[in-house]
Scaffold this active site. Structure first.
Site, PDB file in Angstrom:
ATOM      1  N   MET A   1       0.701  -1.171   0.014  1.00  0.00           N
ATOM      2  CA  MET A   1       0.198  -0.203   0.040  1.00  0.00           C
ATOM      3  C   MET A   1       0.907   1.152  -0.051  1.00  0.00           C
ATOM      4  O   MET A   1       1.541   1.501   0.906  1.00  0.00           O
ATOM      5  CB  MET A   1      -0.991   0.058   1.420  1.00  0.00           C
ATOM      6  CG  MET A   1      -1.882   1.020   1.288  1.00  0.00           C
ATOM      7  SD  MET A   1      -2.821   1.331   2.639  1.00  0.00           S
ATOM      8  CE  MET A   1      -1.846   1.799   3.895  1.00  0.00           C
ATOM      9  N   CYS A   2       0.893   2.124  -1.126  1.00  0.00           N
ATOM     10  CA  CYS A   2       1.696   2.943  -1.278  1.00  0.00           C
ATOM     11  C   CYS A   2       1.039   4.084  -1.745  1.00  0.00           C
ATOM     12  O   CYS A   2      -0.005   3.866  -2.273  1.00  0.00           O
ATOM     13  CB  CYS A   2       3.001   2.791  -2.105  1.00  0.00           C
ATOM     14  SG  CYS A   2       4.365   1.361  -1.818  1.00  0.00           S
ATOM     15  N   GLY A   3       1.356   5.412  -1.840  1.00  0.00           N
ATOM     16  CA  GLY A   3       0.679   6.598  -2.234  1.00  0.00           C
ATOM     17  C   GLY A   3       1.605   7.155  -3.452  1.00  0.00           C
ATOM     18  O   GLY A   3       2.685   7.506  -3.235  1.00  0.00           O
TER      19      GLY A   3
END
Length: 295
Positions: free
Chosen positions: A1-3
């Protein structure tokens, strides 16, 4: 889960605000990945060759670096030091010799090109952006990433963006299941990734396809066939940026467009401070579809 965030400005009068807007967008994505962050800024559309480098001991490694390089290249070299990074302006045709010299000294190369500068480090987006003064940087477009390490260690070199071609870089949300197999194939072709991050494998894959003579759109389409896993890729180039999601579109992504800009974010809240966002056309990019905007 990265942005992931990306911003492409259609109007030149917004160029001075690029770094400020990108910084707000990236800080908003902090809780998607707080271990490291990076931003690529595309400034001058044409100019001398620029190479962004990084060192854990900049006071030592950057001392006299421009003078030493100028001696090797037999041409003037300028250097702008920004915290742990430095941007070198090199003479035409000097990239290969400069890379050899920097590699021998253990100075890490973040990327090179005529318009792209890459800044990335361990830490929260707000801290990384402040260290490099991103808010004060102008340009035509840029992409950014805040990372939650899942497949490799928390290091500067493991942070995004990854650049493996001139004026081109990539950020990624997701994971690739066949990255080790692809790593071996790319190494045989002369495009060996330098880190354990699967995102760099994707960046090297795109560069290898470009070397084969396909265009960037075709290279991005190739990721849908050759790279297995869940992914959203945002690619920056000298003239614009592109987006592609895997055929299942597992990872969240949203886009917004006005007369002034095109924006990408892992979540809508990344757009909260953008001017005119209330009147923007907002949509979710389709799976297995390449989107691209250029100046």
């Amino acid at each position: 889960m990265c942005g992931i965030v990306g911003l492409f400005l259609k109007k030149d009068d917004l160029r001075p605000q690029l770094g400020d807007m990108l910084t707000d967008m990236l800080i908003t994505m902090t809780d998607r990945g707080p271990d490291s962050a990076g931003i690529a800024i595309y400034g001058d559309e044409a100019g001398p060759l620029k190479m962004t480098v990084q060192s854990d001991a900049p006071a030592v490694d950057f001392a006299g670096l421009d003078v030493a390089l100028a001696g090797i290249l037999e041409a003037p070299v300028t250097m702008k030091v920004i915290d742990t990074h430095a941007v070198l302006s090199l003479p035409e045709g000097g990239e290969a010799a400069a890379r050899s010299f920097l590699d021998a000294r253990g100075i890490r190369i973040m990327g090179a090109g005529t318009s792209m500068e890459i800044f990335k480090e361990i830490g929260l987006p707000k801290d990384v952006a402040a260290r490099f003064g991103i808010r004060g940087m102008g340009g035509s477009h840029g992409i950014g990433h805040t990372r939650m390490a899942t497949e490799s260690a928390v290091t500067t070199m493991g942070a995004h963006p990854f650049s493996t071609s001139a004026d081109q870089c990539l950020v990624h949300n997701g994971s690739l299941s066949n990255h080790n197999q692809m790593r071996r194939r790319l190494t045989e072709k002369g495009f060996a990734p330098k880190t354990q991050n699967d995102t760099e494998v994707a960046a090297c894959y795109i560069s290898s396809r470009l070397a084969e003579g396909v265009n960037l759109g075709e290279a991005l389409e190739g990721t849908l066939e050759d790279l297995d896993g869940f992914f959203t890729f945002v690619v920056g180039t000298r003239n614009g940026f592109g987006v592609v999601r895997d055929p299942i579109a597992c990872k969240p992504a949203v886009m917004a467009e006005t007369e002034d800009y095109v924006a990408f974010g892992s979540e809508y809240r990344a757009f909260a401070k953008l001017p005119g966002i209330d009147a923007a056309r907002v949509w979710e990019p389709e799976p297995a579809t390449v989107y691209f905007w250029e100046r």
